[in-house]
Design a protein around this motif. Sequence first.
Motif, short mmCIF file in Angstrom:
data_model
loop_
_atom_site.label_atom_id
_atom_site.label_comp_id
_atom_site.label_asym_id
_atom_site.label_seq_id
_atom_site.Cartn_x
_atom_site.Cartn_y
_atom_site.Cartn_z
N GLY A 1 16.78 -15.67 3.70
CA GLY A 1 17.56 -14.47 3.92
C GLY A 1 18.58 -14.23 2.81
O GLY A 1 18.74 -13.10 2.32
N TYR A 2 19.27 -15.30 2.41
CA TYR A 2 20.24 -15.16 1.34
C TYR A 2 19.58 -14.72 0.04
O TYR A 2 20.14 -13.90 -0.71
N MET A 3 18.40 -15.26 -0.24
CA MET A 3 17.71 -14.87 -1.47
C MET A 3 17.35 -13.38 -1.45
O MET A 3 17.52 -12.68 -2.44
N MET A 4 16.87 -12.89 -0.30
CA MET A 4 16.55 -11.46 -0.20
C MET A 4 17.81 -10.61 -0.34
O MET A 4 17.81 -9.57 -0.99
N LYS A 5 18.88 -11.07 0.29
CA LYS A 5 20.13 -10.30 0.28
C LYS A 5 20.76 -10.23 -1.10
O LYS A 5 21.16 -9.14 -1.55
N TYR A 6 20.85 -11.37 -1.77
CA TYR A 6 21.60 -11.42 -3.03
C TYR A 6 20.72 -11.28 -4.26
O TYR A 6 21.16 -10.69 -5.25
N ALA B 1 18.50 -6.59 -0.87
CA ALA B 1 17.92 -5.99 0.33
C ALA B 1 18.99 -5.86 1.42
O ALA B 1 19.98 -6.61 1.42
N PRO B 2 18.80 -4.94 2.36
CA PRO B 2 19.80 -4.73 3.44
C PRO B 2 19.66 -5.79 4.53
O PRO B 2 19.37 -5.50 5.69
N ILE B 3 19.92 -7.02 4.16
CA ILE B 3 19.67 -8.18 5.03
C ILE B 3 20.98 -8.74 5.56
O ILE B 3 21.97 -8.86 4.83
N GLU B 4 20.96 -9.10 6.84
CA GLU B 4 22.05 -9.89 7.42
C GLU B 4 21.46 -11.18 7.97
O GLU B 4 20.41 -11.17 8.62
N VAL B 5 22.13 -12.29 7.69
CA VAL B 5 21.71 -13.61 8.18
C VAL B 5 22.59 -13.98 9.37
O VAL B 5 23.82 -13.86 9.30
N VAL B 6 21.96 -14.43 10.45
CA VAL B 6 22.69 -14.74 11.69
C VAL B 6 22.31 -16.13 12.19
O VAL B 6 21.12 -16.43 12.36
N ILE B 7 23.30 -16.98 12.40
CA ILE B 7 23.09 -18.24 13.13
C ILE B 7 23.34 -17.93 14.60
O ILE B 7 24.45 -17.55 14.98
N PRO B 8 22.32 -18.04 15.47
CA PRO B 8 22.50 -17.63 16.87
C PRO B 8 23.60 -18.41 17.58
O PRO B 8 23.84 -19.58 17.28
N TYR C 1 21.45 -21.36 -2.63
CA TYR C 1 21.49 -20.97 -1.21
C TYR C 1 21.07 -22.08 -0.25
O TYR C 1 20.74 -21.79 0.90
N VAL C 2 21.08 -23.33 -0.68
CA VAL C 2 20.91 -24.44 0.26
C VAL C 2 22.26 -25.11 0.43
O VAL C 2 23.10 -25.11 -0.47
N ARG C 3 22.47 -25.69 1.58
CA ARG C 3 23.77 -26.24 1.94
C ARG C 3 23.92 -27.66 1.39
O ARG C 3 23.06 -28.51 1.62
N PRO C 4 24.98 -27.96 0.66
CA PRO C 4 25.19 -29.33 0.18
C PRO C 4 25.28 -30.32 1.34
O PRO C 4 25.80 -29.99 2.41
N ILE C 5 24.78 -31.52 1.13
CA ILE C 5 24.82 -32.54 2.19
C ILE C 5 26.19 -33.21 2.23
O ILE C 5 26.58 -33.76 3.26
N ARG C 6 26.94 -33.13 1.13
CA ARG C 6 28.28 -33.67 1.07
C ARG C 6 29.30 -32.55 1.26
O ARG C 6 29.03 -31.39 0.97
N ALA C 7 30.48 -32.91 1.70
CA ALA C 7 31.57 -31.94 1.89
C ALA C 7 32.29 -31.75 0.56
O ALA C 7 33.37 -32.29 0.33
N LYS D 1 29.02 -16.25 -0.17
CA LYS D 1 27.66 -15.76 0.09
C LYS D 1 27.07 -16.38 1.36
O LYS D 1 26.11 -15.84 1.91
N PHE D 2 27.61 -17.50 1.79
CA PHE D 2 27.16 -18.14 3.01
C PHE D 2 27.92 -17.61 4.22
O PHE D 2 29.03 -17.08 4.08
N LEU D 3 27.35 -17.80 5.39
CA LEU D 3 28.09 -17.55 6.62
C LEU D 3 29.26 -18.54 6.72
O LEU D 3 29.24 -19.59 6.06
N PRO D 4 30.25 -18.26 7.54
CA PRO D 4 31.40 -19.17 7.67
C PRO D 4 31.00 -20.54 8.18
O PRO D 4 29.98 -20.71 8.85
N GLU D 5 31.83 -21.53 7.88
CA GLU D 5 31.58 -22.90 8.33
C GLU D 5 31.49 -22.98 9.85
O GLU D 5 30.75 -23.80 10.40
N SER D 6 32.23 -22.12 10.54
CA SER D 6 32.19 -22.14 12.00
C SER D 6 30.80 -21.81 12.52
O SER D 6 30.39 -22.31 13.57
N ASP D 7 30.05 -20.99 11.80
CA ASP D 7 28.68 -20.68 12.20
C ASP D 7 27.78 -21.90 12.00
O ASP D 7 26.94 -22.21 12.85
N TYR D 8 27.97 -22.60 10.91
CA TYR D 8 27.12 -23.77 10.63
C TYR D 8 27.48 -24.97 11.51
O TYR D 8 26.69 -25.91 11.62
N ALA D 9 28.64 -24.91 12.15
CA ALA D 9 28.99 -25.97 13.11
C ALA D 9 28.03 -25.97 14.30
O ALA D 9 27.92 -26.96 15.02
#
Length: 355
Positions: A243-248, A252-259, A302-308, A318-326
């Motif tokens: 989704g991020y690749m399409m958006k950025y 494209a008119p893309i929104e990425v959603v973590i349910p 657009y992949v999430r680092p394994i380290r903080a 460009k990513f969703l907030p950390e609260s979404d990835y929690a």
Amino acid sequence: MKKKWVWGTVSAVMALTLAACSTGTGTSGAGLAGQDGSSTSKVAIAYNNPPLWANWEAVQAKFMENTGIRVPADNKNSGQAMTAMIAEKNKPVADVAYLGITFGPQAVKEGVAEAYKPEHFDEIPAGLKDPDGKWMAVHYGAIAFIVNKDALGNVPVPRSWADLLKPEYKDKVGFLDPTSAAVGYSVVTAANIAMGGTLDNWDPGIQYLKQLEQNGTIHPKQTATAKVMKGEIPILIDADFNGYMMKYNDQAPIEVVIPKEGSLKVPYIVSLVKNGPNQDNGKKYIDFMLSDEGQQLFAQGYVRPIRAVDIPRETKDKFLPESDYARVQSVNYEQMNKVQTEVNERWKNEVTAGK
């Protein structure tokens, strides 16, 4: 570019039609290790390092700038890389292999991975690495809703798994067939977890997916990002990075959603190949992947680092907030692989029977 998703044993991989990215012939690495093939040559052979995926091209370029060690691009997928490593076991060609996480335990079982604990190894979560360092996660994606907002028109963007069952999303939702694409099986797993299921209890997920199916779910056999771009599938349940690749990248008119109910983390790992011809260089390459600089470069892909690690603001935004990835969970990926055949049978017999 859509990354190939590969899970399961090599024999299973050969039978799968994968959610594709590139399909180019993999670079074997033969003849690239220097005239003597020794670890003093300025090359490291890494299987499954396609330049347009996860920012590998930039990772390889910066690594060469820092160390003088060249890493040729390689377009194998995880299954092809594992097959080659096993075939070359007595005379390895590669020094490093990048794989889907379920291939880590298999590499250990086949005796083609060597223990190595780079700097920052202790910062990788326990469930995402081999205790002896024979494989370790370097970054991850997450199952998400990839929504073409223009294709939805006046229909609101869904925020939860429960939303997808509403009448307004009838015939608007899709995900890849789990019996032919690994990302599809990851979607099924994510839905089961979100509904309160476990890897030992798939009833909640199966019941939910039966309801979703009644709402007209679409199941392409192969990569579906083009269908999202065209609006043929307004809502694709897939990996967030697509989704991020399409958006950025494609604007494209893309929104990425973590349910809201939660989702599944899908990690990628790296292994040092046992008795690789340029093993010292391979170790340096793994060191770089887990360095702050390496992790930041992955984030740019657009992949999430394994380290903080600290990510530059322009990348982080460009990513969703950390609260979404929690809300994105890890599971026992080896167990997830073991029950795949059983779950797929339930999918065919209980969810899509008669279609």
